[in-house]
Design an enzyme around this catalytic site. Sequence first.
Site, PDB file in Angstrom:
ATOM      1  N   HIS A  91       0.794  -1.335   0.143  1.00 54.24           N
ATOM      2  CA  HIS A  91       0.021   0.015   0.052  1.00 54.24           C
ATOM      3  C   HIS A  91       0.904   1.145   0.113  1.00 54.24           C
ATOM      4  CE1 HIS A  91      -3.822  -1.955   0.839  1.00 54.24           C
ATOM      5  NE2 HIS A  91      -2.935  -2.876   1.379  1.00 54.24           N
ATOM      6  N   ASN A 164     -10.172  -3.016   2.503  1.00 53.12           N
ATOM      7  CA  ASN A 164      -9.784  -2.910   0.927  1.00 53.12           C
ATOM      8  C   ASN A 164     -11.209  -2.671   0.385  1.00 53.12           C
ATOM      9  OD1 ASN A 164      -7.338  -3.562   1.221  1.00 53.12           O
ATOM     10  ND2 ASN A 164      -7.380  -5.622   1.061  1.00 53.12           N
ATOM     11  N   HIS A 355      -3.658   0.929  12.008  1.00 55.34           N
ATOM     12  CA  HIS A 355      -3.548  -0.426  12.679  1.00 55.34           C
ATOM     13  C   HIS A 355      -4.847  -1.108  12.726  1.00 55.34           C
ATOM     14  CE1 HIS A 355      -2.175  -3.581  15.038  1.00 55.34           C
ATOM     15  NE2 HIS A 355      -1.331  -2.906  15.939  1.00 55.34           N
TER      16      HIS A 355
HETATM   17 FE1  HDD Z   1      -2.333  -4.922   5.584  1.00 51.89          FE
HETATM   18  C1  HDD Z   1      -1.009  -1.653   5.284  1.00 51.89           C
HETATM   19  C2  HDD Z   1      -5.422  -3.362   4.251  1.00 51.89           C
HETATM   20  C3  HDD Z   1      -3.908  -7.985   5.537  1.00 51.89           C
HETATM   21  C4  HDD Z   1       0.485  -5.967   6.962  1.00 51.89           C
HETATM   22  N1  HDD Z   1      -2.991  -3.029   5.014  1.00 51.89           N
HETATM   23  C5  HDD Z   1      -2.241  -1.938   4.822  1.00 51.89           C
HETATM   24  C6  HDD Z   1      -3.195  -0.722   4.169  1.00 51.89           C
HETATM   25  C7  HDD Z   1      -4.421  -1.270   4.202  1.00 51.89           C
HETATM   26  C8  HDD Z   1      -4.344  -2.866   4.576  1.00 51.89           C
HETATM   27  C9  HDD Z   1      -5.665  -0.721   3.682  1.00 51.89           C
HETATM   28  C10 HDD Z   1      -2.726   0.419   4.074  1.00 51.89           C
HETATM   29  C11 HDD Z   1      -3.021   1.359   5.152  1.00 51.89           C
HETATM   30  C12 HDD Z   1      -2.405   2.907   5.009  1.00 51.89           C
HETATM   31  O1  HDD Z   1      -3.231   3.575   4.145  1.00 51.89           O
HETATM   32  O2  HDD Z   1      -1.492   3.350   5.593  1.00 51.89           O
HETATM   33  N2  HDD Z   1      -4.326  -5.702   4.840  1.00 51.89           N
HETATM   34  C13 HDD Z   1      -5.195  -5.173   4.673  1.00 51.89           C
HETATM   35  C14 HDD Z   1      -6.385  -5.947   4.342  1.00 51.89           C
HETATM   36  C15 HDD Z   1      -5.983  -7.212   4.740  1.00 51.89           C
HETATM   37  C16 HDD Z   1      -4.754  -6.956   4.996  1.00 51.89           C
HETATM   38  C17 HDD Z   1      -7.805  -5.425   4.115  1.00 51.89           C
HETATM   39  C18 HDD Z   1      -6.691  -8.524   4.877  1.00 51.89           C
HETATM   40  C19 HDD Z   1      -7.892  -8.603   5.036  1.00 51.89           C
HETATM   41  N3  HDD Z   1      -1.874  -6.838   5.948  1.00 51.89           N
HETATM   42  C20 HDD Z   1      -2.545  -7.931   6.047  1.00 51.89           C
HETATM   43  C21 HDD Z   1      -1.812  -8.865   6.394  1.00 51.89           C
HETATM   44  C22 HDD Z   1      -0.505  -8.398   7.058  1.00 51.89           C
HETATM   45  C23 HDD Z   1      -0.683  -7.049   6.532  1.00 51.89           C
HETATM   46  C24 HDD Z   1      -2.220 -10.415   6.629  1.00 51.89           C
HETATM   47  C25 HDD Z   1       0.662  -9.085   7.614  1.00 51.89           C
HETATM   48  C26 HDD Z   1       0.689 -10.207   8.055  1.00 51.89           C
HETATM   49  N4  HDD Z   1      -0.634  -4.177   5.941  1.00 51.89           N
HETATM   50  C27 HDD Z   1       0.442  -4.744   6.400  1.00 51.89           C
HETATM   51  C28 HDD Z   1       1.490  -3.869   6.741  1.00 51.89           C
HETATM   52  C29 HDD Z   1       1.021  -2.473   6.271  1.00 51.89           C
HETATM   53  C30 HDD Z   1      -0.222  -2.923   5.723  1.00 51.89           C
HETATM   54  C31 HDD Z   1       2.750  -4.310   6.559  1.00 51.89           C
HETATM   55  C32 HDD Z   1       2.122  -1.812   5.385  1.00 51.89           C
HETATM   56  C33 HDD Z   1       2.033  -0.279   5.741  1.00 51.89           C
HETATM   57  C34 HDD Z   1       1.473  -0.413   7.074  1.00 51.89           C
HETATM   58  O3  HDD Z   1       0.956  -1.816   7.428  1.00 51.89           O
HETATM   59  O4  HDD Z   1       1.052   0.572   7.728  1.00 51.89           O
HETATM   60  O5  HDD Z   1       1.860  -3.793   8.220  1.00 51.89           O
END
Ligand code: HDD
Length: 738
Positions: A91, A164, A355
């Site tokens: 993202h 999402n 978060h």
């Molecule tokens: Fe995630 C970012 C949505 C599964 C780890 N995620 C991130 C963002 C969104 C989502 C919208 C961007 C937030 C922003 O605008 O800063 N993610 C989802 C959805 C998931 C999902 C709807 C499943 C239902 N994500 C998911 C899993 C993991 C992560 C299973 C790790 C185990 N996601 C992250 C992250 C991010 C992230 C690495 C990257 C940047 C951040 O968090 O702040 O922690």
Amino acid sequence: MPSKKPARDSVYPQPSDTAAVNPHNAKTTDLAPDTVDASGAYMNTNQGVRISDDENSLKAGSRGPSLLEDFILREKITHFDHERIPERVVHARGSAAHGVFKVYQSQAAITSAAFLQHPEEETPVFVRFSTVAGSRGSTDLARDVRGFAVKFYTQEGNFDLVGNNMPVFFIQDAIKFPDLIHAVKPEPDNEIPQAASAHDTFWDFISLMPESTHMVMWLMSDRAIPRSYRMMEGFGVHTFRFVNAEGVSSFVKFHWKPLLGVHSVAWDEAQNISGKDPDYHRRDLWNAIESGNFPEWELGIQVVPEADEHKFEFDLLDPTKIIPEELVPVQRIGKLTLNRNPDNFFAETEQVAFHVGHIVPGIDFTNDPLLQGRLFSYTDTQLIRLGGPNFHEIPINRPVVPVYNNQRDGYMRQTINKGKTSYSPNSLGGGCPFMAGKMQGGFTSYPERIEAHKIRERSRSFFDHFSQAKLFYNSQSEPEKNHIIDAFSFELGKVQAVPVRERMLRLLAEVDSGLAAQVAYALRLHIPKNSEEPLNKSIPADADPAAYQPEHKESSLPLSAALSMANTIKETIQTRQVAVLAADGVDGKALNTVKKALLAAGAVVEVIAPRQGYVLAENDEHIPVDKSFLTGASVFYDAVYVPGGVNSVATLAAHADAVHFLNEAFKHCKAIAADAAAQQVLEATYFYKKLPEDNTEETVLRCGVAVHDKPAKLADLFILAIAQHRFWEREVPRKVPA
Ligand code: HDD
């Protein structure tokens, strides 16, 4: 009980009204303490020393070497050298806006969450939309999932709904997330391709993970190429819990329903836009808010009583499943309005830290194994991305309520905590800060009963990977199905490894034999007769492969109307972009009549001409030109209008770019209108011979092209056509030379 309110442990001004210190409540004109506006101010260093010369470094003589003692130069360059922070690992590309949320009526029966109690109260929000795979500088129109992350600054602390624009996910367990992302990101040897899933490693992974089948149906659908962030649905994906004041819990799925409907662009169009304006969605969101057209969504919830947990033919904890709206209707409980653009992209959009674990009393988690893993990941990622444990003190991340706890120090600490005590229990600090019981709004976790063996295992109730993929496909309109077939043919066509393509064909055959056959035809491959054994390659080392075969279940619902964008709202042309093609000699009266009607209906109208500046109308009026054929393109607009005027018509009919503009708009199934006097321009197009003879409302609503000699009547027909969004039936057969 404490006799008086503990003092705020913060350096920030401490007015009694907490809203006044909330940067998110502030209007742009009403600057919050952390917001800096240099208007009328002198330039100074980070230490506040005024700078007299920001044009020249300090040198030994005007032609001599620069001096190391130049603290102004050193400070400026050092700061610049450190301006970049790591982009989000997923993202990375996004844009955001401020807004407010209001609940329609109290939800006290199902949740004690304070921001869902009082219809008269506004909760400030910050919302960030994003693409998943591309890097920060990639394109908005990539085929991808869109993030839809909402931070509610509630009076009980921050609640982040990190969702999402698709209601399911690729994988069932968070332990597979790094694999999924490694597979979809550019390939590691050559960092190709950018912001695209159309490559070997992604499809290799997917072809071995049948649990992703439902999600890739969404990803190959038009949901992955939205017309606008403002025209996408949002989903919390996981099943969460609501808990009311009596401690009664219900399961809940969150939805965002856009009031402008759910719309997409064509794939060919998306690829064009990616080249011509990679910032298309970002610009669209920004412009809509700047012009006062505030995007709106209703918050929807599907509520399942705790007792009904096992009444479904799928597991509520499985994030690859939806609860079809036909089984549990979506109740619309409140409205989100985005009404202010950020003042500073980096400070707000880049530094915002969402978060999924930021919840407030009245909301709780379930044991969805994807959600459980996310609970760890989000804080962890901010530690590296934002440089330490104090990222919650960055203005955009601060709750609107003051923070009192015993956490101290660390990189970039902003708060100047007073007093000696940073431990609990203490007597020297009067026991402050106190723990809050339930009556004081203290968070208590839902006391779910758990009695189990500690085990690494996937529940058998998660083994049906195809029934909802079928339900999704069967629910699509014919044009939507065609787009899915094209998308698979495109993506797998970009895959070099034939065994990966074949494995995907076998998985598609589990969804729909027609779909698999058409993709196989495009790839000139045969669908493997038998599935590989085991079909599911994602199995632990010591497991019995037979036990890991997916189940072949059918959904008891034949289809779900809510899954098709064909059934979305089509009653407004609010903020739709309309291009008017004109040249010198245009019929200014007709142009103005149609333009006025379009503007009155809420559309945005731009004049496109061979040259920038203005066109000289028949009646000598100077009509301002917004873009030339060089800077404008049909892919930026939802509809096109060609006014009459002898000279203008002759110029446009002979102008290759104008004819291309119309052919392309036709190819992308957009509404087109022309004055009868502009027929010569239409005659120059590819589609002229396809147009029906008559111009009844019914014909225009079917084919999307309106021609009329009365501008006012033409405008009425045109508005009806634009509201339809697209005339996808035109694509059969899809052979327009544009
Ligand atoms: Fe995630 C970012 C949505 C599964 C780890 N995620 C991130 C963002 C969104 C989502 C919208 C961007 C937030 C922003 O605008 O800063 N993610 C989802 C959805 C998931 C999902 C709807 C499943 C239902 N994500 C998911 C899993 C993991 C992560 C299973 C790790 C185990 N996601 C992250 C992250 C991010 C992230 C690495 C990257 C940047 C951040 O968090 O702040 O922690």
